[in-house]
Design a protein around this motif. Structure first.
Motif, PDB file in Angstrom:
ATOM      1  N   LEU A  66       0.807  -1.219   0.000  1.00 25.03           N
ATOM      2  CA  LEU A  66       0.000   0.000   0.000  1.00 25.03           C
ATOM      3  C   LEU A  66       0.842   1.272   0.000  1.00 25.03           C
ATOM      4  CD1 LEU A  66      -2.723  -1.039   2.616  1.00 25.03           C
ATOM      5  CD2 LEU A  66      -2.731  -1.379   0.137  1.00 25.03           C
ATOM      6  N   THR A  67       2.138   1.137   0.216  1.00 27.33           N
ATOM      7  CA  THR A  67       3.015   2.299   0.291  1.00 27.33           C
ATOM      8  C   THR A  67       3.860   2.381  -0.975  1.00 27.33           C
ATOM      9  OG1 THR A  67       3.127   2.085   2.697  1.00 27.33           O
ATOM     10  CG2 THR A  67       4.804   3.448   1.620  1.00 27.33           C
ATOM     11  N   GLY A  68       3.872   3.565  -1.589  1.00 28.33           N
ATOM     12  CA  GLY A  68       4.638   3.764  -2.802  1.00 28.33           C
ATOM     13  C   GLY A  68       5.670   4.871  -2.658  1.00 28.33           C
ATOM     14  N   VAL A  69       6.603   4.887  -3.583  1.00 24.73           N
ATOM     15  CA  VAL A  69       7.628   5.937  -3.643  1.00 24.73           C
ATOM     16  C   VAL A  69       7.373   6.736  -4.921  1.00 24.73           C
ATOM     17  CG1 VAL A  69      10.088   6.430  -3.709  1.00 24.73           C
ATOM     18  CG2 VAL A  69       9.245   4.428  -2.436  1.00 24.73           C
ATOM     19  N   PRO A  70       6.859   7.967  -4.810  1.00 21.78           N
ATOM     20  CA  PRO A  70       6.509   8.729  -6.023  1.00 21.78           C
ATOM     21  C   PRO A  70       7.661   8.880  -7.011  1.00 21.78           C
ATOM     22  CG  PRO A  70       5.604   9.778  -4.065  1.00 21.78           C
ATOM     23  CD  PRO A  70       6.482   8.687  -3.582  1.00 21.78           C
ATOM     24  N   ALA A  71       8.886   8.901  -6.522  1.00 18.19           N
ATOM     25  CA  ALA A  71      10.021   9.057  -7.431  1.00 18.19           C
ATOM     26  C   ALA A  71      10.253   7.812  -8.283  1.00 18.19           C
ATOM     27  CB  ALA A  71      11.279   9.373  -6.630  1.00 18.19           C
ATOM     28  N   GLY A  84       7.683  -4.419 -11.872  1.00 13.80           N
ATOM     29  CA  GLY A  84       7.593  -2.985 -12.082  1.00 13.80           C
ATOM     30  C   GLY A  84       6.850  -2.275 -10.967  1.00 13.80           C
ATOM     31  N   THR A  85       6.588  -0.995 -11.176  1.00 14.30           N
ATOM     32  CA  THR A  85       5.837  -0.185 -10.216  1.00 14.30           C
ATOM     33  C   THR A  85       4.653   0.470 -10.905  1.00 14.30           C
ATOM     34  OG1 THR A  85       7.244   1.740 -10.636  1.00 14.30           O
ATOM     35  CG2 THR A  85       7.891   0.290  -8.840  1.00 14.30           C
ATOM     36  N   ASP A  86       3.678   0.910 -10.108  1.00 14.36           N
ATOM     37  CA  ASP A  86       2.463   1.486 -10.674  1.00 14.36           C
ATOM     38  C   ASP A  86       2.524   3.013 -10.650  1.00 14.36           C
ATOM     39  OD1 ASP A  86       2.138   2.119  -8.027  1.00 14.36           O
ATOM     40  OD2 ASP A  86       0.354   0.872  -7.715  1.00 14.36           O
ATOM     41  N   GLU A  87       1.369   3.647 -10.822  1.00 12.27           N
ATOM     42  CA  GLU A  87       1.306   5.104 -10.933  1.00 12.27           C
ATOM     43  C   GLU A  87       1.638   5.824  -9.633  1.00 12.27           C
ATOM     44  OE1 GLU A  87      -2.775   3.717  -9.679  1.00 12.27           O
ATOM     45  OE2 GLU A  87      -1.163   3.032 -11.018  1.00 12.27           O
ATOM     46  N   LEU A  88       1.615   5.103  -8.512  1.00 14.10           N
ATOM     47  CA  LEU A  88       1.969   5.698  -7.223  1.00 14.10           C
ATOM     48  C   LEU A  88       3.327   5.231  -6.712  1.00 14.10           C
ATOM     49  CD1 LEU A  88      -1.499   5.448  -5.406  1.00 14.10           C
ATOM     50  CD2 LEU A  88      -0.515   7.406  -6.611  1.00 14.10           C
ATOM     51  N   GLY A  89       4.053   4.500  -7.528  1.00 15.05           N
ATOM     52  CA  GLY A  89       5.350   3.991  -7.124  1.00 15.05           C
ATOM     53  C   GLY A  89       5.294   2.762  -6.251  1.00 15.05           C
ATOM     54  N   ASP A  91       5.152  -1.258  -5.515  1.00 10.87           N
ATOM     55  CA  ASP A  91       5.705  -2.456  -6.144  1.00 10.87           C
ATOM     56  C   ASP A  91       4.563  -3.386  -6.557  1.00 10.87           C
ATOM     57  OD1 ASP A  91       8.178  -4.158  -6.696  1.00 10.87           O
ATOM     58  OD2 ASP A  91       6.992  -5.490  -5.433  1.00 10.87           O
ATOM     59  N   VAL A  92       4.461  -3.678  -7.852  1.00 13.76           N
ATOM     60  CA  VAL A  92       3.359  -4.492  -8.368  1.00 13.76           C
ATOM     61  C   VAL A  92       3.473  -5.935  -7.887  1.00 13.76           C
ATOM     62  CG1 VAL A  92       2.220  -5.317 -10.463  1.00 13.76           C
ATOM     63  CG2 VAL A  92       3.093  -2.990 -10.366  1.00 13.76           C
ATOM     64  N   PHE A  93       4.693  -6.437  -7.801  1.00 12.86           N
ATOM     65  CA  PHE A  93       4.862  -7.826  -7.337  1.00 12.86           C
ATOM     66  C   PHE A  93       4.343  -7.995  -5.911  1.00 12.86           C
ATOM     67  CE2 PHE A  93       7.455 -11.109  -5.221  1.00 12.86           C
ATOM     68  CZ  PHE A  93       7.130 -12.193  -6.009  1.00 12.86           C
ATOM     69  N   SER A  94       4.653  -7.070  -5.035  1.00 14.03           N
ATOM     70  CA  SER A  94       4.168  -7.172  -3.657  1.00 14.03           C
ATOM     71  C   SER A  94       2.647  -7.047  -3.601  1.00 14.03           C
ATOM     72  CB  SER A  94       4.819  -6.106  -2.783  1.00 14.03           C
ATOM     73  OG  SER A  94       4.376  -4.809  -3.135  1.00 14.03           O
ATOM     74  N   ARG A  95       2.079  -6.247  -4.485  1.00 18.09           N
ATOM     75  CA  ARG A  95       0.620  -6.114  -4.512  1.00 18.09           C
ATOM     76  C   ARG A  95      -0.038  -7.419  -4.981  1.00 18.09           C
ATOM     77  NH1 ARG A  95      -1.855  -1.527  -3.894  1.00 18.09           N
ATOM     78  NH2 ARG A  95      -3.505  -1.913  -5.430  1.00 18.09           N
ATOM     79  N   ILE A  96       0.575  -8.090  -5.936  1.00 23.60           N
ATOM     80  CA  ILE A  96       0.026  -9.359  -6.400  1.00 23.60           C
ATOM     81  C   ILE A  96       0.164 -10.430  -5.317  1.00 23.60           C
ATOM     82  CG2 ILE A  96       0.330 -11.215  -8.083  1.00 23.60           C
ATOM     83  CD1 ILE A  96       1.079  -9.099 -10.125  1.00 23.60           C
ATOM     84  N   VAL A  97       1.315 -10.447  -4.654  1.00 19.90           N
ATOM     85  CA  VAL A  97       1.536 -11.442  -3.600  1.00 19.90           C
ATOM     86  C   VAL A  97       0.550 -11.246  -2.454  1.00 19.90           C
ATOM     87  CG1 VAL A  97       3.155 -12.202  -1.823  1.00 19.90           C
ATOM     88  CG2 VAL A  97       3.954 -11.844  -4.162  1.00 19.90           C
ATOM     89  N   HIS A  98       0.402 -10.017  -1.993  1.00 16.34           N
ATOM     90  CA  HIS A  98      -0.534  -9.758  -0.892  1.00 16.34           C
ATOM     91  C   HIS A  98      -1.982  -9.856  -1.369  1.00 16.34           C
ATOM     92  CE1 HIS A  98       2.173  -8.463   2.400  1.00 16.34           C
ATOM     93  NE2 HIS A  98       2.991  -8.124   1.419  1.00 16.34           N
ATOM     94  N   GLY A  99      -2.231  -9.578  -2.647  1.00 16.29           N
ATOM     95  CA  GLY A  99      -3.587  -9.728  -3.172  1.00 16.29           C
ATOM     96  C   GLY A  99      -4.025 -11.162  -3.301  1.00 16.29           C
TER      97      GLY A  99
END
Length: 299
Positions: A66-71, A84-89, A91-99
């Motif tokens: 849920l936490t991103g790095v805008p840079a 990769g990363t999404d529009e808020l920075g 991590d997509v892999f962590s989002r898929i794993v936790h999802g």
């Protein structure tokens, strides 16, 4: 020599009578079975990884979904960020794993609802028969006449939004299929000789049902549950994609794909990689179901 002939005659007689000959039950036979089916082994590994991600996501990543790095917005897949990363920075892999926890939880609930409700309906219709069978099967015919996804949409619209309600809607939409399979198996087992013998010995109906009918009729239903697991993943992800699942920023698989569809032109990985994970999981469960239904049983 005579002993070998007797064993061969006994084996042929067993095959002729339909009695399974115990063959290849050692560990080497099991190993050969899997070595000849690398696709099945890969499917099992895929399902095991998804289950581990659902229950122990920290085994695969320590990043906060849920936490991103805008840079670090829109970084392509690489060593730092595998998906990769999404529009808020984020991590997509962590989002898929936790999802995976949300998606698997909804899928397991959906399959459980379908097995319990559909199995009880089919069991009652096949074992009791008469007018009970007619009434229940006409209701099942009505459910079968409605496409499963449309029925899920109607139910989740009535129940409301949320992962649990999506799971219940998907499960109810699959009830009719389980009821039909269970009824067919109960009708087949009910006419078996050992069931008739048990009844003639004075065994009560619940004893016949619990000892003979249900244990011998549940096998195909469990295989169907394995196959329906993949279908339920697709249905849950579809409803989440349409916005009926867990609200953002929850990293449910369908929600992740829906969030990334607006950036297909410059960030294809936001939808392609989560979609690949869903497709691989569904194909893996279908391959395992096919092995349980035919290959392993024949062996």
């Amino acid at each position: 020599m005579s002993q070998m002939v007797d064993e061969g005659v006994a084996a042929e007689a067993a095959v002729g009578l339909g009695v399974p000959v115990e063959k290849g039950r050692d560990g080497a036979g099991v190993v050969r079975f899997f070595l000849r089916r690398p696709g099945l082994v890969l499917s099992i590994v895929m399902v095991v990884l998804v289950v581990l991600a659902a229950f122990w996501p920290n085994l695969f990543t320590s990043r906060d979904p849920l936490t991103g790095v805008p840079a670090q917005r829109f970084q392509a897949p690489g060593g730092a960020h595998w998906f990769g990363t999404d529009e808020l920075g984020r991590d997509v892999f962590s989002r898929i794993v936790h999802g995976a926890a949300l998606s698997m939880k909804a899928t397991l609930i959906a399959v459980a609802v379908a097995i319990v409700v559909g199995g009880l309906l089919g069991l009652a219709a096949g074992f009791v028969g008469r007018w009970v069978d007619d009434v229940l099967m006409r209701a099942v015919d009505v459910l079968l006449s409605i496409p499963a996804l449309f029925l899920s949409l109607a139910l989740v619209t009535a129940l409301g939004y949320g992962t649990m309600k999506v799971a219940i809607a998907v499960g109810i939409a699959s009830v009719a299929t389980f009821a039909r399979v269970m009824r067919a198996e109960v009708l087949r087992v009910r006419q078996a000789t050992y069931v008739e013998a048990s009844r003639s010995c004075g065994t009560r109906w619940y004893g016949v049902l619990g000892r003979h009918v249900l244990p011998n009729a549940i096998g195909p239903v469990l295989v169907l549950a394995t196959l329906d697991f993949g279908t339920s993943i697709l249905a849950v992800s579809s409803l989440s994609f349409l916005g009926y699942g867990a609200p953002p920023p929850a990293p449910e698989w369908g929600t992740v794909i829906a969030a990334g569809r607006n950036y297909l032109a410059n960030a294809w990985w936001l939808t392609a990689l989560p979609g690949f994970v869903i497709a691989a999981t569904v194909l893996a469960t279908n391959r395992i179901a096919r092995a349980l239904d035919g290959e392993w049983t024949r062996r």
